[in-house]
Design a protein around this motif. Sequence first.
Motif, PDB file in Angstrom:
ATOM      1  N   SER A 180       0.699  -1.401  -0.142  1.00 27.97           N
ATOM      2  CA  SER A 180       0.111  -0.023   0.049  1.00 27.97           C
ATOM      3  C   SER A 180       0.973   1.277   0.040  1.00 27.97           C
ATOM      4  N   ILE A 181       0.367   2.241  -0.499  1.00 35.56           N
ATOM      5  CA  ILE A 181       0.863   3.604  -0.409  1.00 35.56           C
ATOM      6  C   ILE A 181      -0.076   4.495   0.367  1.00 35.56           C
ATOM      7  N   GLU A 182       0.481   5.002   1.218  1.00 36.82           N
ATOM      8  CA  GLU A 182      -0.319   5.876   2.476  1.00 36.82           C
ATOM      9  C   GLU A 182       0.287   7.056   2.942  1.00 36.82           C
ATOM     10  N   ASN A 183      -0.837   8.008   3.008  1.00 32.97           N
ATOM     11  CA  ASN A 183      -0.415   9.203   3.089  1.00 32.97           C
ATOM     12  C   ASN A 183      -1.140   9.927   4.567  1.00 32.97           C
ATOM     13  N   GLN A 184      -0.421  10.206   5.528  1.00 32.54           N
ATOM     14  CA  GLN A 184      -1.065  10.683   6.873  1.00 32.54           C
ATOM     15  C   GLN A 184      -0.524  12.461   6.998  1.00 32.54           C
ATOM     16  N   LEU A 185      -1.633  12.805   7.502  1.00 36.34           N
ATOM     17  CA  LEU A 185      -1.534  14.339   7.836  1.00 36.34           C
ATOM     18  C   LEU A 185      -1.879  14.582   9.317  1.00 36.34           C
ATOM     19  N   TYR A 186      -1.133  15.260  10.224  1.00 32.63           N
ATOM     20  CA  TYR A 186      -1.478  15.530  11.578  1.00 32.63           C
ATOM     21  C   TYR A 186      -1.545  16.985  11.509  1.00 32.63           C
ATOM     22  N   TYR A 187      -2.668  17.665  12.348  1.00 31.71           N
ATOM     23  CA  TYR A 187      -2.695  18.938  12.534  1.00 31.71           C
ATOM     24  C   TYR A 187      -2.934  19.233  14.086  1.00 31.71           C
ATOM     25  N   ASN A 188      -2.260  20.064  14.841  1.00 27.09           N
ATOM     26  CA  ASN A 188      -2.725  20.279  16.345  1.00 27.09           C
ATOM     27  C   ASN A 188      -2.404  21.859  16.558  1.00 27.09           C
ATOM     28  N   HIS A 189      -3.355  22.634  17.049  1.00 26.72           N
ATOM     29  CA  HIS A 189      -3.574  23.963  17.062  1.00 26.72           C
ATOM     30  C   HIS A 189      -3.716  24.283  18.592  1.00 26.72           C
ATOM     31  N   LYS A 190      -2.705  25.140  19.180  1.00 29.36           N
ATOM     32  CA  LYS A 190      -2.928  25.659  20.560  1.00 29.36           C
ATOM     33  C   LYS A 190      -2.351  27.076  20.573  1.00 29.36           C
ATOM     34  N   GLN A 191      -3.352  27.865  21.203  1.00 29.72           N
ATOM     35  CA  GLN A 191      -2.858  29.352  21.280  1.00 29.72           C
ATOM     36  C   GLN A 191      -2.745  29.871  22.599  1.00 29.72           C
ATOM     37  N   ARG A 192      -1.806  30.488  23.302  1.00 27.65           N
ATOM     38  CA  ARG A 192      -2.018  30.987  24.538  1.00 27.65           C
ATOM     39  C   ARG A 192      -1.474  32.611  24.436  1.00 27.65           C
ATOM     40  N   ARG A 193      -2.232  33.172  25.369  1.00 24.20           N
ATOM     41  CA  ARG A 193      -1.911  34.644  25.718  1.00 24.20           C
ATOM     42  C   ARG A 193      -1.455  34.680  26.859  1.00 24.20           C
TER      43      ARG A 193
END
Length: 231
Positions: free
Chosen positions: A218-231
Motif C-alpha cells: 500500500s501507499i499511505e499518506n497521513q497528515l496531523y494538525y494540532n493547534h494551540k494558542q496561549r495569551r
Amino acid sequence: SFVMKIYIVLTLFLCQGIIFGQDISDSTKKDSLTHQLIIGVVGRHQSGNLNQYSIMPHADLILTDSSFFFDAGIAYQFINVEGYKVVDDLWGTAYIQANPYKTLIPLLYTLGGYAHSYSIDHSMYAGAGIGLNVIKNTFEKYLQFHVMMGYLNLQFVGDDLHQAPSSGAFLRTQFPIKENLSFKAEISTYHSFKDHNIWGGGSLAQIQYFITKTIGVSIENQLYYNHKQRR
C-alpha cells in the motif's frame, strides 16, 4: 500572544499481509461473523555520510456481521538519525458501530497515544455519537459521516494538562478501483469545549493492492494538525 502549530506529512510505502481472516469483500456474508487481522511494517537503514534507521509497524483487527462493525488498530513510528530520536510516536484507535448497514449508525470511539515528534506527551479521547451512511454500506464500498461528543485528555510536552468535554467528527470512505486495488480515506477533527483555541485534526489516504489474498502493498499518506494558542 503565543501560537504553536504543528504540521506533519508522512508518506509511507508499506508491505502488509492478512495474518488470519476471511474474505470480507462479499456482502452476502454479512449475516455471519467475519474477522480479519492485517499486519504491516516498513523499515529502513542507511549508513555512510548519514546514519539513520526507522521502523514503522502497524496492525488492524476487524470483526463484523449484520449487527455490528468493530475496528481496532495500532501504529508505531520510530526514526533515529545520527543517534537522535527524531520520531517516537504510538497511536491506537478503536470504534464499534451498531447496525452498520442502516442509514443511522450509533457509534462508540476512542483514540489514545503519544507523539514526541510533534510535542504531544499523551492524548486520549473517548466519545459516543451517531453516523450517517451517505452511500449504502458494504464491506468494500462505503461513505460515512460521524459526529461525536466525548472527553479529551491532552498534554503537550512542557505544558499543563488539558481535560475537557469535547466534540469530534470524522468522514470515512472506501471504494474499489479495480480487482485487488482499492482506495481508502479518513478525515477527523476534535474541538475542546473548555478552550476553543485547542483543536486539531488529521487525515489518511491509502491505496492498497493485494498481490495475493494474504500479501499486499500500500501507499499511505497521513497528515496531523494540532493547534494551540496561549495569551
